[in-house]
Design a protein around this motif. Sequence first.
Motif, PDB file in Angstrom:
ATOM      1  N   THR A   9      94.606  11.798 -31.695  1.00 54.70           N
ATOM      2  CA  THR A   9      94.013  10.709 -30.910  1.00 54.70           C
ATOM      3  C   THR A   9      94.331  10.871 -29.424  1.00 54.70           C
ATOM      4  O   THR A   9      93.453  10.737 -28.565  1.00 54.70           O
ATOM      5  N   THR A  10      95.588  11.176 -29.132  1.00 56.30           N
ATOM      6  CA  THR A  10      96.002  11.307 -27.728  1.00 56.30           C
ATOM      7  C   THR A  10      95.304  12.489 -27.059  1.00 56.30           C
ATOM      8  O   THR A  10      94.847  12.380 -25.912  1.00 56.30           O
ATOM      9  N   ASN A  11      95.212  13.607 -27.780  1.00 60.77           N
ATOM     10  CA  ASN A  11      94.541  14.780 -27.199  1.00 60.77           C
ATOM     11  C   ASN A  11      93.079  14.486 -26.900  1.00 60.77           C
ATOM     12  O   ASN A  11      92.551  14.901 -25.861  1.00 60.77           O
ATOM     13  N   GLU A  12      92.434  13.772 -27.810  1.00 58.49           N
ATOM     14  CA  GLU A  12      91.018  13.437 -27.599  1.00 58.49           C
ATOM     15  C   GLU A  12      90.865  12.518 -26.375  1.00 58.49           C
ATOM     16  O   GLU A  12      90.000  12.741 -25.521  1.00 58.49           O
ATOM     17  N   LEU A  13      91.723  11.510 -26.287  1.00 58.86           N
ATOM     18  CA  LEU A  13      91.674  10.605 -25.129  1.00 58.86           C
ATOM     19  C   LEU A  13      91.897  11.390 -23.839  1.00 58.86           C
ATOM     20  O   LEU A  13      91.149  11.238 -22.864  1.00 58.86           O
ATOM     21  N   ASN A  14      92.911  12.242 -23.832  1.00 60.56           N
ATOM     22  CA  ASN A  14      93.235  12.981 -22.605  1.00 60.56           C
ATOM     23  C   ASN A  14      92.102  13.915 -22.176  1.00 60.56           C
ATOM     24  O   ASN A  14      91.845  14.074 -20.982  1.00 60.56           O
ATOM     25  N   ALA A  15      91.437  14.511 -23.147  1.00 61.96           N
ATOM     26  CA  ALA A  15      90.317  15.401 -22.813  1.00 61.96           C
ATOM     27  C   ALA A  15      89.230  14.624 -22.068  1.00 61.96           C
ATOM     28  O   ALA A  15      88.649  15.117 -21.095  1.00 61.96           O
ATOM     29  N   HIS A  16      88.975  13.401 -22.495  1.00 59.64           N
ATOM     30  CA  HIS A  16      87.992  12.561 -21.798  1.00 59.64           C
ATOM     31  C   HIS A  16      88.529  12.074 -20.456  1.00 59.64           C
ATOM     32  O   HIS A  16      87.842  12.110 -19.452  1.00 59.64           O
ATOM     33  N   PHE A  17      89.767  11.591 -20.471  1.00 63.85           N
ATOM     34  CA  PHE A  17      90.347  11.014 -19.246  1.00 63.85           C
ATOM     35  C   PHE A  17      90.327  12.028 -18.095  1.00 63.85           C
ATOM     36  O   PHE A  17      90.101  11.662 -16.946  1.00 63.85           O
ATOM     37  N   ASN A  18      90.595  13.267 -18.418  1.00 60.47           N
ATOM     38  CA  ASN A  18      90.657  14.271 -17.346  1.00 60.47           C
ATOM     39  C   ASN A  18      89.287  14.623 -16.782  1.00 60.47           C
ATOM     40  O   ASN A  18      89.196  15.292 -15.759  1.00 60.47           O
ATOM     41  N   LYS A  19      88.238  14.152 -17.451  1.00 57.08           N
ATOM     42  CA  LYS A  19      86.883  14.421 -16.939  1.00 57.08           C
ATOM     43  C   LYS A  19      86.212  13.179 -16.357  1.00 57.08           C
ATOM     44  O   LYS A  19      85.154  13.287 -15.733  1.00 57.08           O
ATOM     45  N   PHE A  20      86.797  12.003 -16.573  1.00 55.37           N
ATOM     46  CA  PHE A  20      86.188  10.760 -16.090  1.00 55.37           C
ATOM     47  C   PHE A  20      86.040  10.764 -14.560  1.00 55.37           C
ATOM     48  O   PHE A  20      86.992  11.103 -13.844  1.00 55.37           O
ATOM     49  N   SER A  21      84.883  10.354 -14.078  1.00 56.01           N
ATOM     50  CA  SER A  21      84.696  10.134 -12.643  1.00 56.01           C
ATOM     51  C   SER A  21      85.217   8.739 -12.289  1.00 56.01           C
ATOM     52  O   SER A  21      85.464   7.914 -13.183  1.00 56.01           O
ATOM     53  N   THR A  22      85.375   8.482 -11.000  1.00 60.62           N
ATOM     54  CA  THR A  22      85.783   7.147 -10.551  1.00 60.62           C
ATOM     55  C   THR A  22      84.835   6.087 -11.108  1.00 60.62           C
ATOM     56  O   THR A  22      85.262   5.034 -11.577  1.00 60.62           O
ATOM     57  N   GLU A  23      83.541   6.386 -11.065  1.00 57.65           N
ATOM     58  CA  GLU A  23      82.552   5.412 -11.548  1.00 57.65           C
ATOM     59  C   GLU A  23      82.720   5.140 -13.040  1.00 57.65           C
ATOM     60  O   GLU A  23      82.558   4.005 -13.501  1.00 57.65           O
ATOM     61  N   GLU A  24      83.043   6.179 -13.799  1.00 51.67           N
ATOM     62  CA  GLU A  24      83.265   5.968 -15.239  1.00 51.67           C
ATOM     63  C   GLU A  24      84.502   5.102 -15.477  1.00 51.67           C
ATOM     64  O   GLU A  24      84.485   4.190 -16.300  1.00 51.67           O
ATOM     65  N   TRP A  25      85.575   5.394 -14.761  1.00 52.43           N
ATOM     66  CA  TRP A  25      86.800   4.596 -14.918  1.00 52.43           C
ATOM     67  C   TRP A  25      86.545   3.120 -14.624  1.00 52.43           C
ATOM     68  O   TRP A  25      87.105   2.241 -15.266  1.00 52.43           O
ATOM     69  N   LEU A  26      85.696   2.885 -13.616  1.00 54.24           N
ATOM     70  CA  LEU A  26      85.483   1.496 -13.190  1.00 54.24           C
ATOM     71  C   LEU A  26      84.288   0.837 -13.867  1.00 54.24           C
ATOM     72  O   LEU A  26      83.906  -0.284 -13.530  1.00 54.24           O
ATOM     73  N   SER A  27      83.703   1.538 -14.839  1.00 54.69           N
ATOM     74  CA  SER A  27      82.585   0.932 -15.568  1.00 54.69           C
ATOM     75  C   SER A  27      83.115   0.089 -16.723  1.00 54.69           C
ATOM     76  O   SER A  27      84.271   0.200 -17.110  1.00 54.69           O
ATOM     77  N   LYS A  28      82.261  -0.739 -17.246  1.00 53.79           N
ATOM     78  CA  LYS A  28      82.681  -1.718 -18.262  1.00 53.79           C
ATOM     79  C   LYS A  28      83.059  -1.042 -19.582  1.00 53.79           C
ATOM     80  O   LYS A  28      82.515  -0.015 -19.945  1.00 53.79           O
ATOM     81  N   HIS A  29      83.983  -1.651 -20.301  1.00 56.26           N
ATOM     82  CA  HIS A  29      84.267  -1.170 -21.650  1.00 56.26           C
ATOM     83  C   HIS A  29      83.282  -1.836 -22.615  1.00 56.26           C
ATOM     84  O   HIS A  29      82.512  -2.721 -22.218  1.00 56.26           O
ATOM     85  N   THR A  30      83.283  -1.397 -23.877  1.00 56.11           N
ATOM     86  CA  THR A  30      82.219  -1.820 -24.798  1.00 56.11           C
ATOM     87  C   THR A  30      82.395  -3.234 -25.352  1.00 56.11           C
ATOM     88  O   THR A  30      81.489  -3.755 -25.993  1.00 56.11           O
ATOM     89  N   ALA A  31      83.553  -3.865 -25.080  1.00 56.18           N
ATOM     90  CA  ALA A  31      83.776  -5.208 -25.630  1.00 56.18           C
ATOM     91  C   ALA A  31      83.430  -6.313 -24.635  1.00 56.18           C
ATOM     92  O   ALA A  31      83.700  -7.478 -24.889  1.00 56.18           O
ATOM     93  N   VAL A  32      82.840  -5.954 -23.509  1.00 56.43           N
ATOM     94  CA  VAL A  32      82.436  -6.964 -22.529  1.00 56.43           C
ATOM     95  C   VAL A  32      80.926  -6.821 -22.276  1.00 56.43           C
ATOM     96  O   VAL A  32      80.403  -5.702 -22.236  1.00 56.43           O
ATOM     97  N   SER A  33      80.248  -7.948 -22.142  1.00 55.42           N
ATOM     98  CA  SER A  33      78.792  -7.899 -21.908  1.00 55.42           C
ATOM     99  C   SER A  33      78.527  -7.566 -20.434  1.00 55.42           C
ATOM    100  O   SER A  33      79.387  -7.755 -19.582  1.00 55.42           O
ATOM    101  N   GLU A  34      77.308  -7.088 -20.161  1.00 51.95           N
ATOM    102  CA  GLU A  34      76.912  -6.785 -18.780  1.00 51.95           C
ATOM    103  C   GLU A  34      77.071  -8.031 -17.911  1.00 51.95           C
ATOM    104  O   GLU A  34      77.530  -7.970 -16.764  1.00 51.95           O
ATOM    105  N   GLU A  35      76.712  -9.164 -18.494  1.00 57.82           N
ATOM    106  CA  GLU A  35      76.741 -10.424 -17.746  1.00 57.82           C
ATOM    107  C   GLU A  35      78.183 -10.807 -17.367  1.00 57.82           C
ATOM    108  O   GLU A  35      78.460 -11.170 -16.231  1.00 57.82           O
TER     109      GLU A  35
END
Lengths: 162, 162
Positions: free
Chosen positions: A103-129
């Motif tokens: 699990t940690t390796n999978e998370l880290n593989a994504h985290f190291n590629k995230f752009s600033t915009e991805e980091w600051l985008s909404k997570h899936t448990a919050v609505s756009e509104e």
Amino acid sequence: MSTHQTERIIKMNLNAWESQNKRFSELIEKLTDAQLLSETAPGRNTGAYLLGHIVAVNDDMLRLLGLRDKFFPEYTEIFIKSPDKSGKTFPSVAELRAAYHKTTNELNAHFNKFSTEEWLSKHTAVSEEDFAKEPMRNKLNVMISRTLHLSNHMGQIIYLKN
Amino acid sequence: MSTHQTERIIKMNLNAWESQNKRFSELIEKLTDAQLLSETAPGRNTGAYLLGHIVAVNDDMLRLLGLRDKFFPEYTEIFIKSPDKSGKTFPSVAELRAAYHKTTNELNAHFNKFSTEEWLSKHTAVSEEDFAKEPMRNKLNVMISRTLHLSNHMGQIIYLKN
């Protein structure tokens, strides 16, 4: 300058996540199966339960950040919805350790590629509104919260060391 | 946009610091003096030692961030340089709680006024030369690290609850 500042602060938070996970990884490799199966203090959670709990919470982050389905969906019932000593059958300690690393390796593989915009985008448990009103409910905030969660339980699991 | 992003991420980190401290404050107010004087697990640190240790480390942040001298310089010897049960005389639990609140309130008063530039400026334990090479050795990073430190020991002190 501001762009660099933003990237720098995100990197500081990512470093904190990585260093806590490095310490945790070393800790669970050092502890024997018998130690991890013991209570961290009399009447308190076992190391195995807390390890499974951390895997379950971090595995759920993969879903919450929109990255993929959970690797271990069955852990939610055993390690989040149920307390320790619920009578539910635990995976072996070896399986729990492997699940943590996967699990940690999978998370880290994504985290190291995230752009600033991805980091600051909404997570899936919050609505756009809601996100428009509460922009802090973003992916980076989930990682910050999970880093603290790991640190909190690491303080307990460390009591299994001689 | 980037300026807003930077401010938002700093606020997220500050919220994490504040929420951990709020939880900790509620915990030490709820625990009795007798509970705090007990070991968090057999043979492990007492609640009083860990509380004093947290005060000492956070009090030192005032110095490290260049804000003011430590309020409780004598705590460094008792709660950082010495282990628990060193034979050194502890302040009373009431004094330790008050010291925690005094230090935290002072830190928060400064934190709520810090500009982005202040957060990202060097702390007092790094030289200008080293900071130019390692710009992450800034004030915000100290706070992030201390938030994790608090969370780690809070996981232990919570074992004093019934």
